[in-house]
Design a protein around this motif. Structure first.
Motif, PDB file in Angstrom:
ATOM      1  N   ALA A 108       0.962  -1.193   0.055  1.00 16.52           N
ATOM      2  CA  ALA A 108       0.158  -0.024   0.196  1.00 16.52           C
ATOM      3  C   ALA A 108       1.047   1.297  -0.053  1.00 16.52           C
ATOM      4  O   ALA A 108       1.866   1.022   0.221  1.00 16.52           O
ATOM      5  CB  ALA A 108      -0.777  -0.026   1.227  1.00 16.52           C
ATOM      6  N   ALA A 160      -4.719  -1.646  -1.121  1.00 18.22           N
ATOM      7  CA  ALA A 160      -5.748  -0.820  -0.876  1.00 18.22           C
ATOM      8  C   ALA A 160      -5.208   0.474  -1.724  1.00 18.22           C
ATOM      9  O   ALA A 160      -4.319   0.389  -2.343  1.00 18.22           O
ATOM     10  CB  ALA A 160      -5.156  -0.200   0.376  1.00 18.22           C
ATOM     11  N   GLU A 161      -6.227   1.234  -1.878  1.00 21.70           N
ATOM     12  CA  GLU A 161      -6.099   2.621  -2.809  1.00 21.70           C
ATOM     13  C   GLU A 161      -5.043   3.415  -2.021  1.00 21.70           C
ATOM     14  O   GLU A 161      -4.891   3.269  -0.691  1.00 21.70           O
ATOM     15  CB  GLU A 161      -7.559   3.057  -2.673  1.00 21.70           C
ATOM     16  N   ARG A 200      -6.473   7.637   9.605  1.00 20.91           N
ATOM     17  CA  ARG A 200      -6.647   6.926   8.476  1.00 20.91           C
ATOM     18  C   ARG A 200      -5.430   6.098   8.034  1.00 20.91           C
ATOM     19  O   ARG A 200      -5.364   4.973   7.734  1.00 20.91           O
ATOM     20  CB  ARG A 200      -7.065   7.807   7.187  1.00 20.91           C
ATOM     21  N   LEU A 235      -4.664   2.201   7.852  1.00 16.86           N
ATOM     22  CA  LEU A 235      -4.051   1.557   6.956  1.00 16.86           C
ATOM     23  C   LEU A 235      -3.173   0.427   7.647  1.00 16.86           C
ATOM     24  O   LEU A 235      -2.999  -0.826   7.049  1.00 16.86           O
ATOM     25  CB  LEU A 235      -3.755   2.264   5.925  1.00 16.86           C
ATOM     26  N   ALA A 272      -4.698  -2.492   9.189  1.00 21.68           N
ATOM     27  CA  ALA A 272      -5.590  -3.332   7.976  1.00 21.68           C
ATOM     28  C   ALA A 272      -4.211  -4.336   7.424  1.00 21.68           C
ATOM     29  O   ALA A 272      -4.421  -5.479   7.414  1.00 21.68           O
ATOM     30  CB  ALA A 272      -6.240  -2.702   7.106  1.00 21.68           C
TER      31      ALA A 272
END
Length: 166
Positions: free
Chosen positions: A92, A121-122, A149, A153, A156
């Protein structure tokens, strides 16, 4: 018993924004006890570090519509030694941008595609809206909701690696 997986976070930051984002991702990933997390400045990271990791977060400011020179240098120094040895590993990216960030994300995507990494992930782009020379060069303070955020990430990524999702 298999060895613990390692998440490598490689970053560069001149005005502190990207460092804050990378450290937030580190905090999130470190909350998961099943994955070891390494945070390295791009100048200290190299092919050996990449080969020893099972997943990656690349963090950079967008400088002149591109990834930072230091992160590019890391990729240049590591690229061929890593090629065909990290296929399929997850990655990511975090981008600290003044106005856009998408070109830096595309550059990382192209490099990761060459390494045959798998995006999970984006790109997470934080826009500081710094547009004047003074604002661009000033030390950044990333808002807490943006850092959350980044933390999410990192968490995750670590959870996905631990569970074998990626």
């Amino acid at each position: 018993m298999s060895r613990r997986k390692t998440l490598l976070i490689v970053y560069h930051s001149m005005t502190d924004g990207t460092r804050q984002m990378a450290e937030a991702a580190l905090a999130g990933a470190s909350s998961d006890t099943g994955v070891d997390v390494r945070l390295l400045h791009a100048a200290q990271a190299g092919a050996t570090d990449v080969l020893a990791a099972e997943g990656f977060i690349f963090a950079t400011p967008e400088n002149l519509a591109a990834i930072s020179g230091q992160l590019k240098d890391f990729f240049d120094r590591s690229y061929y030694a890593v090629l065909d040895h990290v296929n399929g590993r997850p990655y990511a990216c975090l981008i600290c941008a003044g106005s856009d960030g998408h070109n830096a994300a595309r550059q990382i995507e192209r490099i990761a595609t060459g390494w045959r990494l798998r995006p999970v992930a984006e790109p997470l782009i934080v826009c500081t809206h710094a547009q004047t020379p003074e604002a661009i060069l000033a030390t950044k303070s990333i808002r807490s909701e943006e850092l959350q955020r980044c933390r999410a990430l990192g968490e995750a990524m670590a959870q996905g690696m631990e569970l074998g999702v990626f």
